[in-house]
Design an enzyme around this catalytic site. Structure first.
Site, PDB file in Angstrom:
ATOM      1  N   HIS A 188      27.597 -36.686  17.292  1.00  0.00           N
ATOM      2  CA  HIS A 188      26.650 -36.596  16.133  1.00  0.00           C
ATOM      3  C   HIS A 188      27.421 -36.140  15.039  1.00  0.00           C
ATOM      4  O   HIS A 188      28.121 -35.217  14.799  1.00  0.00           O
ATOM      5  CB  HIS A 188      25.751 -35.282  16.476  1.00  0.00           C
ATOM      6  CG  HIS A 188      24.607 -35.186  15.534  1.00  0.00           C
ATOM      7  ND1 HIS A 188      23.419 -36.038  15.466  1.00  0.00           N
ATOM      8  CD2 HIS A 188      24.669 -34.489  14.341  1.00  0.00           C
ATOM      9  CE1 HIS A 188      22.611 -35.817  14.390  1.00  0.00           C
ATOM     10  NE2 HIS A 188      23.457 -34.713  13.714  1.00  0.00           N
ATOM     11  N   CYS A 189      27.362 -37.215  13.907  1.00  0.00           N
ATOM     12  CA  CYS A 189      28.186 -36.852  12.779  1.00  0.00           C
ATOM     13  C   CYS A 189      27.312 -35.858  11.745  1.00  0.00           C
ATOM     14  O   CYS A 189      26.298 -36.427  11.467  1.00  0.00           O
ATOM     15  CB  CYS A 189      28.517 -38.148  11.958  1.00  0.00           C
ATOM     16  SG  CYS A 189      29.599 -38.009  10.747  1.00  0.00           S
ATOM     17  N   VAL A 190      27.936 -34.926  11.351  1.00  0.00           N
ATOM     18  CA  VAL A 190      27.433 -34.050  10.561  1.00  0.00           C
ATOM     19  C   VAL A 190      27.113 -34.409   9.196  1.00  0.00           C
ATOM     20  O   VAL A 190      26.064 -34.430   8.468  1.00  0.00           O
ATOM     21  CB  VAL A 190      27.987 -32.643  10.423  1.00  0.00           C
ATOM     22  CG1 VAL A 190      27.174 -31.816   9.453  1.00  0.00           C
ATOM     23  CG2 VAL A 190      28.012 -31.986  11.771  1.00  0.00           C
TER      24      VAL A 190
END
Length: 341
Positions: A188-190
């Site tokens: 999950h890319c912030v």
């Protein structure tokens, strides 16, 4: 009446404008989405600052633009394309298990005829409702449960998500930030505010490539400016040096990330599978140098680059024979016959 008026909680002067803002923009009412929007705004602002300072301070670049407009036009084109790719990746679907499950169940209920077969033994699920296929017997799965069960031929049970209670195919994982199960979950890319999975991993790689190229080009322009104007205006030089140091740190990080994901693509792995290999039930007992889902460099690249984002593939667990074959050491004959490809 007076007591009720006195005991009424005092509203902050910011609460009423915020309520109006949330009424017109419901997405801002969610703290998670609000944080993601702030990060996106921050990233776009950083890009604008780097480009704006460059064109504001560097008079030689303006003169070069007048003589060779194509040079600046290419730089600005890369700048715009990078931002477009960023938002395209951020807004794209990573390939949720729920989407695949609904497609399978709806398609199986609407049409019972045998579909076409795929060549690699995996199921192919089109979110456009085009086909669901399997190699070999051409057997048709009328429901998601039957399809997932066939993907675990050597397991006594399928894997069910404990959070959303959905049957997960191999390589899927529940994302706690998105609160959904993702096919071929990578991470999950912030900064994107989105999961990276089977549906948008290719877009993510291209974004890393374009961002790395943009940072490299911007760094070259900054260094060229400092070489020509290092002793003219000290405060401008200080600003440029600080921005350049920050840019070089980001460039190193982006370059390493780009190389890392290129390696994952060539071996058909995900970040989650590489980092948590010993905790994943279907990878336990498999030697670390063996990539169970790899089909060779050429096939991995083709599946990664040439598969449409509306089509998701769910792969069955490899058989013991396939694991044994992939565990076999390479020989000179394998190098001649391009076994790794």
């Amino acid at each position: 009446m007076m007591i009720a008026t006195i005991c009424r909680p005092v509203r902050s002067p910011w609460e009423e404008p915020m309520d109006r803002c949330f009424r017109f923009f419901p997405c801002l009412a969610d703290p998670g989405r609000r944080s993601s929007l702030c990060l996106k705004l921050c990233l776009v602002t950083i890009h604008l600052i780097y480009a704006g300072v460059l064109f504001l301070f560097d008079g030689d670049l303006i003169e070069r633009t007048k003589k060779e407009p194509w040079y600046t036009a290419l730089y600005l084109l890369l700048f715009v394309v990078t931002l477009i790719q960023y938002f395209a990746t951020s807004l794209s679907s990573p390939g949720y298990v729920l989407e695949a499950m609904l497609t399978v169940n709806e398609r199986s209920a609407a049409n019972r005829k045998a579909p076409e077969t795929s060549k690699n033994g995996s199921y192919v699920i089109s979110t456009e409702g085009n086909l669901i296929a399997r190699n070999g017997s051409g057997s048709y799965s009328s429901s998601w449960s039957k399809l997932v069960a066939d993907l675990y031929p050597f397991s006594i049970r399928t894997w069910t998500c404990t959070y959303c209670n959905m049957e997960q195919p191999p390589r899927a994982k529940h994302c706690h930030d998105c609160d959904k199960c993702v096919l071929q979950f990578d991470h999950h890319c912030v900064w994107l505010g989105n999961c990276i999975g089977q549906g948008n991993h290719c877009k993510f790689w291209w974004y890393l490539f374009e961002e790395t190229a943009l940072c490299l080009w911007t760094g070259v322009l900054y260094i060229s400016y400092l070489k020509a104007h290092i002793t003219r205006v000290w405060w401008q030089d200080a600003i440029m040096i600080i921005l350049l140091i920050t840019l070089l740190v980001c460039l190193v990080f982006l370059l390493l990330l780009l190389l890392f994901h290129s390696y994952l693509i060539l071996t058909n792995q995900t970040t989650f599978e590489l980092v948590r290999r010993r905790r994943i039930h279907y990878l336990r007992g498999i030697p670390e140098r063996v990539h169970p889902f790899s089909r060779g460099v050429r096939r991995n690249l083709y599946n990664f680059c040439c598969t449409r984002s509306t089509i998701y593939g769910v792969e069955p667990l490899p058989t013991p024979e396939e694991i044994e074959e992939k565990s076999r050491p390479y020989t000179c004959l394998d190098a001649v016959t391009c076994r790794c490809c």
